[in-house]
Scaffold this active site. Structure first.
Site, PDB file in Angstrom:
ATOM      1  N   SER A   1       0.334  -2.716   6.702  1.00 10.84           N
ATOM      2  CA  SER A   1       0.912  -2.043   5.541  1.00 10.84           C
ATOM      3  C   SER A   1       2.000  -2.835   4.828  1.00 10.84           C
ATOM      4  O   SER A   1       2.205  -2.644   3.637  1.00 10.84           O
ATOM      5  CB  SER A   1       1.461  -0.680   5.952  1.00 10.84           C
ATOM      6  OG  SER A   1       2.477  -0.828   6.927  1.00 10.84           O
TER       7      SER A   1
ATOM      8  N   HIS B   1      -4.846   1.384   4.761  1.00  5.30           N
ATOM      9  CA  HIS B   1      -4.852   0.521   3.574  1.00  5.30           C
ATOM     10  C   HIS B   1      -6.192  -0.156   3.339  1.00  5.30           C
ATOM     11  O   HIS B   1      -6.266  -1.170   2.644  1.00  5.30           O
ATOM     12  CB  HIS B   1      -3.733  -0.519   3.678  1.00  5.30           C
ATOM     13  CG  HIS B   1      -2.388   0.110   3.727  1.00  5.30           C
ATOM     14  ND1 HIS B   1      -1.735   0.567   2.603  1.00  5.30           N
ATOM     15  CD2 HIS B   1      -1.598   0.430   4.778  1.00  5.30           C
ATOM     16  CE1 HIS B   1      -0.584   1.105   2.955  1.00  5.30           C
ATOM     17  NE2 HIS B   1      -0.485   1.039   4.269  1.00  5.30           N
TER      18      HIS B   1
ATOM     19  N   LYS C   1      -3.709   7.594   0.070  1.00  3.40           N
ATOM     20  CA  LYS C   1      -3.653   6.286  -0.591  1.00  3.40           C
ATOM     21  C   LYS C   1      -4.860   6.131  -1.513  1.00  3.40           C
ATOM     22  O   LYS C   1      -4.876   6.750  -2.566  1.00  3.40           O
ATOM     23  CB  LYS C   1      -3.472   5.204   0.455  1.00  3.40           C
ATOM     24  CG  LYS C   1      -2.031   5.294   0.989  1.00  3.40           C
ATOM     25  CD  LYS C   1      -1.718   4.574   2.255  1.00  3.40           C
ATOM     26  CE  LYS C   1      -0.259   4.864   2.636  1.00  3.40           C
ATOM     27  NZ  LYS C   1       0.047   4.644   4.033  1.00  3.40           N
TER      28      LYS C   1
HETATM   29  C1  PLP Z   1       0.889   5.452   5.023  1.00  2.00           C
HETATM   30  C2  PLP Z   1       0.507   5.103   6.402  1.00  2.00           C
HETATM   31  C3  PLP Z   1       0.370   6.066   7.397  1.00  2.00           C
HETATM   32  C4  PLP Z   1       0.800   7.487   7.193  1.00  2.00           C
HETATM   33  O1  PLP Z   1      -0.053   8.178   6.369  1.00  2.00           O
HETATM   34  P1  PLP Z   1       0.552   9.392   5.522  1.00  2.00           P
HETATM   35  O2  PLP Z   1      -0.657  10.109   5.080  1.00  2.00           O
HETATM   36  O3  PLP Z   1       1.332   8.781   4.424  1.00  2.00           O
HETATM   37  O4  PLP Z   1       1.398  10.171   6.460  1.00  2.00           O
HETATM   38  C5  PLP Z   1      -0.101   5.695   8.622  1.00  2.00           C
HETATM   39  N1  PLP Z   1      -0.398   4.409   8.899  1.00  2.00           N
HETATM   40  C6  PLP Z   1      -0.251   3.446   7.967  1.00  2.00           C
HETATM   41  C7  PLP Z   1      -0.598   2.060   8.318  1.00  2.00           C
HETATM   42  C8  PLP Z   1       0.215   3.759   6.708  1.00  2.00           C
HETATM   43  O5  PLP Z   1       0.396   2.805   5.811  1.00  2.00           O
END
Ligand code: PLP
Length: 411
Positions: free
Chosen positions: A193, A221, A252
């Site tokens: 991330s 991602h 995302k």
């Molecule tokens: C954003 C993210 C999460 C958490 O997901 P949310 O739906 O925002 O709680 C978990 N793991 C990674 C690698 C992330 O980038």
């Protein structure tokens, strides 16, 4: 009370001194290529809305329809009376999309990770995580009570050694009459991330199979962005069906919110019975579930493929200018495929903050990422690219980056 407040103020002062103080920024517009902030329109290169779906008409419409039919709230936890039509439809759509037997959704990706790891391992077990995994994996590992071991980022030799150690430990433990066989769970991300680099999933799958460990991959991602059916990096590398636990977020590329786990029916049934963040929490609102289903459908459509192509064109356009001078990131050398996350490594926290302020002054929103999100002294500007960015917005970005950071075309 005064003593309490004074103590907190002094802690906040320490954060400020270290360049680690954080504050909220109020945005007065939907997510998109531009963000309305303090009466100005900023170019937004900080969102994870990679395909521009957060404000997509079909996704919005799905949320509105769900509210009209199911109302605003979900009323109870999933196991009481909160499992509404939109939740079940979303889980069916996700399982079909990922090509797994079943899927389960959570209120967030964070909750999905906390609940899943806690349901699978406990103090009898070992959990092995990549050095750069997301904070939610670290929190989940600690909370589970399993013995936590960290392997160097993408370091397969290190992982191999730890798995050998874990198996020796399990053998010793199984001499005693205990309730069940101790297990090892390996957790990594497919696209990291904060660095945008990728895990060697094929090799990881081979190693965990050789050692009889389980593998959980966080595709936060990469879902929607990689693979012939856009299922993620595991699909692209042909190892999806050898990964026990495929996890991701709906917040995302899918443009909504929530988290998911996909896998065998037995995994999903175990999570329904044991994942505490699933059991002891109100079901996500119907609008969120319906929006996520629309996002999943959009990603699978021809329009979704077009968005993905646009995203990769935008990424290529930006990295063509930025990659060489930003290469000193050290651990991002193993870049195998492009990623929508382009970190510009700065180092010192204060310096990263100052650059972010200058970019903002020139109308570009790219946040400085600091400890504890990344290690101390590894502060960076985390530039994220979306299919929603137009060629002229990208040109504008490159111009500003050149002015502020002296990187880019004319450098
Ligand atoms: C954003 C993210 C999460 C958490 O997901 P949310 O739906 O925002 O709680 C978990 N793991 C990674 C690698 C992330 O980038």
């Amino acid at each position: 009370m005064n003593v309490f407040h004074e103590e907190l103020l002094s802690r906040l002062g320490e954060l400020r001194e270290q360049g680690l103080y954080r504050e909220l920024r109020r945005i007065d517009s939907p997510q998109g290529a531009a963000a309305q902030f303090e009466g100005r329109s900023l170019l937004n290169f900080s969102s994870n809305d990679y395909l521009g779906l957060a404000n997509e008409p079909s996704v919005r419409e799905a949320a509105i329809k769900a509210i009209e039919k199911y109302g605003a709230g979900s009323g109870a936890s999933r196991l009481v009376c909160g499992s509404l039509g939109p939740h079940m439809e979303l889980e069916e759509a996700l399982a079909e999309f990922k090509g797994t037997q079943a899927a389960l959704t959570f209120s967030s990706g964070y909750a999905a990770v906390i609940g899943t790891i806690g349901a699978l391992v406990d103090s009898n077990d070992v959990i092995v995580v990549d050095k750069l995994v997301h904070a939610c994996v670290v929190d989940a590992a600690r909370l589970s009570g399993a013995k936590l071991r960290v392997f160097g980022h993408n370091n397969l030799d290190d992982l191999e050694n730890i798995l050998q150690w874990a198996n020796r430990r399990h053998e010793e433990a199984s001499v005693q009459p205990s309730s069940r066989q101790p297990r090892t769970l390996v957790v990594t991300e497919s696209v990291f991330s904060m660095d945008g680099d990728q895990a060697p999933l094929r090799e990881l799958v081979e190693i965990k199979e050789r050692h009889g460990a389980w593998l959980m991959v966080d595709e936060a991602h990469s879902t929607g962005l990689y693979g012939p059916s856009r299922r993620g990096l595991a699909e692209e590398l042909g190892v999806s069906n050898r990964i026990e636990i495929q996890m991701g977020t709906l917040g995302k590329a899918f443009g909504a919110s929530g988290g998911y786990v996909c896998g065998h029916r037995a995994l999903i049934h175990l999570l329904i019975n044991r994942a505490r963040s699933f059991i002891f929490s109100t079901a996500p609102v119907p609008a969120a579930a319906a929006a996520a289903t629309a996002g999943v459908r959009f990603v699978q459509s021809a329009a979704g493929e077009e968005r993905r192509q646009t995203l990769w064109r935008n990424v290529a356009e930006i990295s063509k200018e930025l990659r060489p001078p930003v290469k000193f990131a050290g651990h991002t050398e193993r870049i195998t495929k492009p990623s929508a996350i382009i970190p510009i490594m700065i180092g010192a926290e204060g310096k990263a903050m100052e650059f972010a302020r200058q970019l903002l002054a020139q109308g570009v929103l790219i946040p400085a990422i600091r400890f504890p999100t990344v290690s101390r002294g590894q502060a960076r500007l985390r530039l994220t690219v979306s299919a929603a960015h137009t060629p002229s917005q990208i040109n504008q970005l490159l111009g500003v980056l050149h002015d502020v950071l002296h990187v880019g075309p004319q450098a």
